[in-house]
Design a protein around this motif. Structure first.
Motif, PDB file in Angstrom:
ATOM      1  N   ASP A 169       0.873  -1.317   0.222  1.00  0.00           N
ATOM      2  CA  ASP A 169      -0.082   0.033   0.062  1.00  0.00           C
ATOM      3  C   ASP A 169       0.817   1.078  -0.054  1.00  0.00           C
ATOM      4  OD1 ASP A 169      -2.480  -1.441  -0.003  1.00  0.00           O
ATOM      5  OD2 ASP A 169      -2.455  -1.449   2.384  1.00  0.00           O
ATOM      6  N   VAL A 170       0.373   2.365  -0.466  1.00  0.00           N
ATOM      7  CA  VAL A 170       0.822   3.574  -0.577  1.00  0.00           C
ATOM      8  C   VAL A 170       0.136   4.577   0.412  1.00  0.00           C
ATOM      9  CG1 VAL A 170       1.430   5.463  -1.784  1.00  0.00           C
ATOM     10  CG2 VAL A 170       1.843   3.309  -2.916  1.00  0.00           C
ATOM     11  N   TYR A 171       0.915   5.174   1.154  1.00  0.00           N
ATOM     12  CA  TYR A 171       0.322   6.268   2.400  1.00  0.00           C
ATOM     13  C   TYR A 171       0.992   7.415   2.161  1.00  0.00           C
ATOM     14  CZ  TYR A 171      -1.215   1.860   4.574  1.00  0.00           C
ATOM     15  OH  TYR A 171      -1.694   0.627   4.919  1.00  0.00           O
ATOM     16  N   GLY A 172       0.068   8.368   2.489  1.00  0.00           N
ATOM     17  CA  GLY A 172       0.460   9.922   2.422  1.00  0.00           C
ATOM     18  C   GLY A 172       0.370  10.454   3.863  1.00  0.00           C
ATOM     19  N   VAL A 173       1.126  11.115   4.340  1.00  0.00           N
ATOM     20  CA  VAL A 173       0.936  11.795   5.640  1.00  0.00           C
ATOM     21  C   VAL A 173       1.021  13.351   5.506  1.00  0.00           C
ATOM     22  CG1 VAL A 173       1.972  11.858   7.944  1.00  0.00           C
ATOM     23  CG2 VAL A 173       2.362  10.048   6.409  1.00  0.00           C
ATOM     24  N   GLY A 174       0.006  14.076   5.921  1.00  0.00           N
ATOM     25  CA  GLY A 174      -0.109  15.421   5.920  1.00  0.00           C
ATOM     26  C   GLY A 174       0.424  15.871   7.319  1.00  0.00           C
ATOM     27  N   LEU A 175       1.277  17.006   7.408  1.00  0.00           N
ATOM     28  CA  LEU A 175       1.822  17.611   8.669  1.00  0.00           C
ATOM     29  C   LEU A 175       1.681  19.050   8.534  1.00  0.00           C
ATOM     30  CD1 LEU A 175       4.819  15.422   8.103  1.00  0.00           C
ATOM     31  CD2 LEU A 175       3.249  15.177   9.930  1.00  0.00           C
ATOM     32  N   LEU A 176       1.492  19.553   9.852  1.00  0.00           N
ATOM     33  CA  LEU A 176       1.839  20.931  10.271  1.00  0.00           C
ATOM     34  C   LEU A 176       2.562  21.144  11.370  1.00  0.00           C
ATOM     35  CD1 LEU A 176       0.766  23.910   9.950  1.00  0.00           C
ATOM     36  CD2 LEU A 176      -1.077  23.254  11.530  1.00  0.00           C
ATOM     37  N   PHE A 177       3.637  21.943  11.099  1.00  0.00           N
ATOM     38  CA  PHE A 177       4.521  22.363  12.194  1.00  0.00           C
ATOM     39  C   PHE A 177       4.800  23.778  12.440  1.00  0.00           C
ATOM     40  CE2 PHE A 177       6.148  18.530  10.242  1.00  0.00           C
ATOM     41  CZ  PHE A 177       7.028  17.805  11.373  1.00  0.00           C
ATOM     42  N   ASN A 178       4.722  24.005  13.986  1.00  0.00           N
ATOM     43  CA  ASN A 178       4.824  25.370  14.345  1.00  0.00           C
ATOM     44  C   ASN A 178       6.153  26.293  13.990  1.00  0.00           C
ATOM     45  OD1 ASN A 178       6.681  24.739  16.106  1.00  0.00           O
ATOM     46  ND2 ASN A 178       5.130  24.989  17.937  1.00  0.00           N
ATOM     47  N   ARG A 199      13.892  20.990  10.419  1.00  0.00           N
ATOM     48  CA  ARG A 199      13.655  22.109  11.249  1.00  0.00           C
ATOM     49  C   ARG A 199      12.558  22.764  10.319  1.00  0.00           C
ATOM     50  NH1 ARG A 199      14.083  22.276  15.856  1.00  0.00           N
ATOM     51  NH2 ARG A 199      14.026  24.818  15.846  1.00  0.00           N
ATOM     52  N   TRP A 200      11.346  21.946  10.119  1.00  0.00           N
ATOM     53  CA  TRP A 200      10.459  22.232   9.053  1.00  0.00           C
ATOM     54  C   TRP A 200       9.445  23.462   9.794  1.00  0.00           C
ATOM     55  CZ3 TRP A 200      10.662  22.360   4.221  1.00  0.00           C
ATOM     56  CH2 TRP A 200       9.483  22.608   3.508  1.00  0.00           C
ATOM     57  N   THR A 201       8.884  24.128   8.926  1.00  0.00           N
ATOM     58  CA  THR A 201       7.605  25.216   9.557  1.00  0.00           C
ATOM     59  C   THR A 201       6.543  25.097   8.553  1.00  0.00           C
ATOM     60  OG1 THR A 201       9.117  26.917  10.417  1.00  0.00           O
ATOM     61  CG2 THR A 201       7.058  27.612   9.527  1.00  0.00           C
ATOM     62  N   GLY A 202       5.512  25.090   8.911  1.00  0.00           N
ATOM     63  CA  GLY A 202       4.166  25.062   8.139  1.00  0.00           C
ATOM     64  C   GLY A 202       3.735  23.817   7.567  1.00  0.00           C
ATOM     65  N   VAL A 203       3.252  23.540   6.312  1.00  0.00           N
ATOM     66  CA  VAL A 203       2.440  22.140   6.039  1.00  0.00           C
ATOM     67  C   VAL A 203       3.693  21.508   5.213  1.00  0.00           C
ATOM     68  CG1 VAL A 203       0.124  22.943   6.164  1.00  0.00           C
ATOM     69  CG2 VAL A 203       1.701  23.320   4.106  1.00  0.00           C
ATOM     70  N   ALA A 204       3.411  20.339   5.083  1.00  0.00           N
ATOM     71  CA  ALA A 204       4.394  19.254   4.219  1.00  0.00           C
ATOM     72  C   ALA A 204       3.360  17.974   4.111  1.00  0.00           C
ATOM     73  CB  ALA A 204       5.732  19.169   5.034  1.00  0.00           C
ATOM     74  N   HIS A 205       4.025  17.407   3.247  1.00  0.00           N
ATOM     75  CA  HIS A 205       3.365  15.893   2.658  1.00  0.00           C
ATOM     76  C   HIS A 205       4.337  15.099   2.580  1.00  0.00           C
ATOM     77  CE1 HIS A 205       1.584  12.985  -0.183  1.00  0.00           C
ATOM     78  NE2 HIS A 205       0.706  13.093   0.538  1.00  0.00           N
ATOM     79  N   VAL A 206       4.246  13.793   3.145  1.00  0.00           N
ATOM     80  CA  VAL A 206       5.286  12.725   2.950  1.00  0.00           C
ATOM     81  C   VAL A 206       4.834  11.666   2.513  1.00  0.00           C
ATOM     82  CG1 VAL A 206       7.261  11.559   4.126  1.00  0.00           C
ATOM     83  CG2 VAL A 206       6.546  13.865   5.084  1.00  0.00           C
ATOM     84  N   GLU A 207       5.235  10.967   1.377  1.00  0.00           N
ATOM     85  CA  GLU A 207       4.551   9.781   1.033  1.00  0.00           C
ATOM     86  C   GLU A 207       5.445   8.441   1.122  1.00  0.00           C
ATOM     87  OE1 GLU A 207       2.120   9.740  -2.634  1.00  0.00           O
ATOM     88  OE2 GLU A 207       3.753   8.795  -3.631  1.00  0.00           O
ATOM     89  N   PHE A 208       5.006   7.399   1.459  1.00  0.00           N
ATOM     90  CA  PHE A 208       5.502   6.185   1.749  1.00  0.00           C
ATOM     91  C   PHE A 208       4.836   4.965   0.963  1.00  0.00           C
ATOM     92  CE2 PHE A 208       5.955   8.698   5.593  1.00  0.00           C
ATOM     93  CZ  PHE A 208       7.412   8.361   6.062  1.00  0.00           C
ATOM     94  N   LYS A 209       5.743   3.844   0.799  1.00  0.00           N
ATOM     95  CA  LYS A 209       4.987   2.907   0.021  1.00  0.00           C
ATOM     96  C   LYS A 209       5.545   1.628   1.029  1.00  0.00           C
ATOM     97  CE  LYS A 209       4.651  -0.223  -3.900  1.00  0.00           C
ATOM     98  NZ  LYS A 209       4.953  -0.262  -5.482  1.00  0.00           N
ATOM     99  N   ILE A 210       4.622   0.563   1.328  1.00  0.00           N
ATOM    100  CA  ILE A 210       5.007  -0.744   2.043  1.00  0.00           C
ATOM    101  C   ILE A 210       5.733  -1.654   1.264  1.00  0.00           C
ATOM    102  CG2 ILE A 210       4.298  -2.462   3.732  1.00  0.00           C
ATOM    103  CD1 ILE A 210       3.825   0.544   4.607  1.00  0.00           C
ATOM    104  N   ASP A 211       6.969  -1.883   1.562  1.00  0.00           N
ATOM    105  CA  ASP A 211       7.629  -2.900   0.608  1.00  0.00           C
ATOM    106  C   ASP A 211       7.151  -4.228   0.769  1.00  0.00           C
ATOM    107  OD1 ASP A 211       9.622  -4.641  -0.641  1.00  0.00           O
ATOM    108  OD2 ASP A 211      11.161  -3.140  -0.428  1.00  0.00           O
ATOM    109  N   PRO A 212       6.579  -5.170   0.041  1.00  0.00           N
ATOM    110  CA  PRO A 212       6.011  -6.359   0.323  1.00  0.00           C
ATOM    111  C   PRO A 212       6.921  -7.507   0.699  1.00  0.00           C
ATOM    112  CG  PRO A 212       5.903  -6.071  -2.227  1.00  0.00           C
ATOM    113  CD  PRO A 212       6.447  -4.644  -1.457  1.00  0.00           C
ATOM    114  N   ARG A 213       8.191  -7.061   0.332  1.00  0.00           N
ATOM    115  CA  ARG A 213       9.185  -7.991   0.408  1.00  0.00           C
ATOM    116  C   ARG A 213       9.638  -8.018   2.012  1.00  0.00           C
ATOM    117  NH1 ARG A 213      13.074  -5.240  -4.188  1.00  0.00           N
ATOM    118  NH2 ARG A 213      12.308  -3.455  -2.639  1.00  0.00           N
TER     119      ARG A 213
END
Length: 387
Positions: free
Chosen positions: A201-210, A257-271
């Motif tokens: 599966d492929v997952y997206g993670v939305g984030l907000l940092f101060n 040292r992120w500020t504001g919004v970001a999006h990080v994407e992952f894929k689960i390796d079936p192996r």
């Protein structure tokens, strides 16, 4: 009355922001370089602003922007596309903008690093985060060695692009040099990356940092369908609880040292069943509406962060919410997928929430359909679509 300026009105994520603010009674100005833009058709626009193209003339765009900021008395400005965000957060431009309003986004230099796949892969690997095997090419002569030692298939990926733009699938080593040079012509020195097998599966993670790089919101979703079918922007997704990818994404972006919004994407390796980091999107992401529907309103939280200086963390949301991009994304998936009549979830489940379609705000559908005309005849819009 709170006043916000939302730029880049062509995109679904911009419409999500416009609707979020409009439903809360904000004065919302939506801007774009054309009137044929999705968000500009929303009933929640208090003002529709057409500006000079930031691609064709940054000087004219910035002149237009300063005049609008002077007149508009906006509390916060929201650049929704990466190129606009970077332009606004360059040091000199930020100084001009922040005389008139708040701009709660990471500085341009950091955002550019976050958008560079070569930098992100190396940075993650050095910190023990799982990534696909990746080759950084600095000299075309390296390709002969890489072609011999890598396992196939592989992907050629531009260092700086979004969605599936410029990505090429390479089946065998005899193809590598020819295909690499083809991509290299448009996107200099792309990376070569291991193809993680299907089945994960492929997952997206939305984030907000101060402003102290502390996490203030996070959200995880699973991609259910995409266009192109083989991989690209999601056309149907579902909110889920997946703590491992949420934790990895949060710690990774905090280390930058992120500020504001970001999006990080992952894929689960079936192996090995472990998540592998695919990319970082240092901006608002295309499926933003799903997060809002699930209970984490990132545009509004970012507004509050800008106005209040900090907010309490918002980590809880509803899992199992589905939202899709029917026109044209999921429709194109249906047309091009040979398994179209056996799709799960069923394509004809029209009770699913949608990025654009809304009975209470129907006109953005017209905006999306009319914007297709821009992509057909306008050179700049073709560039935005295809890179």
């Amino acid at each position: 009355m709170n006043r916000v300026l939302v730029l880049d009105g062509m995109w679904n994520k911009s419409l999500a922001a416009v609707r979020s603010f409009g439903r809360k009674g904000f004065y919302v100005t939506a801007g774009e370089r054309t009137r044929l833009a999705t968000a500009i058709f929303s009933k929640y626009c208090s003002r529709r602003w057409i500006y000079s193209s930031p691609v064709l003339s940054q000087v004219n765009f910035l002149t237009d922007l300063e005049a609008e900021l002077k007149a508009g008395r906006y509390d916060v400005i929201f650049p929704m596309e990466f190129s606009t965000q970077v332009l606004l957060t360059e040091v000199a431009n930020r100084q001009m903008i922040e005389k008139y309003t708040r701009l709660p986004f990471a500085d341009a230099d950091l955002a550019k690093k976050g958008n560079d796949k070569a930098f992100i892969m190396q940075y993650a690997r050095e910190r023990g985060i799982g990534v696909p095997t990746t080759y950084m090419v600095n000299d075309i002569e390296q390709l002969a060695v890489i072609a011999k030692e890598t396992a196939y298939p592989v992907l050629i990926k531009p260092r700086n692009s979004s969605g599936s733009r410029g990505i090429v699938y390479v089946k065998e080593k005899e193809e590598l040099l020819t295909l690499y040079l083809k991509v290299h012509k448009e996107y200099p020195f792309p990376i070569i990356q291991e193809y993680i097998p299907d089945g994960g599966d492929v997952y997206g993670v939305g984030l907000l940092f101060n402003f102290q790089s502390e996490i203030r919101a996070s959200f995880v979703y699973k991609r259910l369908r995409s266009h192109p079918v083989s991989g690209g922007p999601s056309t149907l997704r579902e909110s889920v609880k997946r703590e491992d990818v949420r934790e990895i994404a949060g710690l990774f972006m905090k280390s930058l040292r992120w500020t504001g919004v970001a999006h990080v994407e992952f894929k689960i390796d079936p192996r090995d069943r472990k998540p592998k980091l695919l990319e970082v999107n240092p901006r608002f992401w295309g499926s933003l509406q799903l997060a809002v529907e699930s209970g984490i309103d990132f545009p509004f939280l970012l507004f509050r962060l800008a106005m209040e200086g900090d907010i309490e963390p918002v980590m809880d949301y509803n899992a199992g919410v589905r939202c899709r991009w029917l026109i044209p994304g999921d429709l194109l998936h249906f047309i091009k997928n040979p398994e179209r009549l056996r799709l799960k979830p069923n394509f004809f489940d029209f009770n699913t929430k949608d990025d654009i379609i809304s009975l209470s705000d129907p006109m953005p559908v017209i905006g999306r359909l009319s914007s297709v005309l821009m992509f057909l005849y306008d050179k700049e819009m073709k560039h935005l679509l295809h890179g």
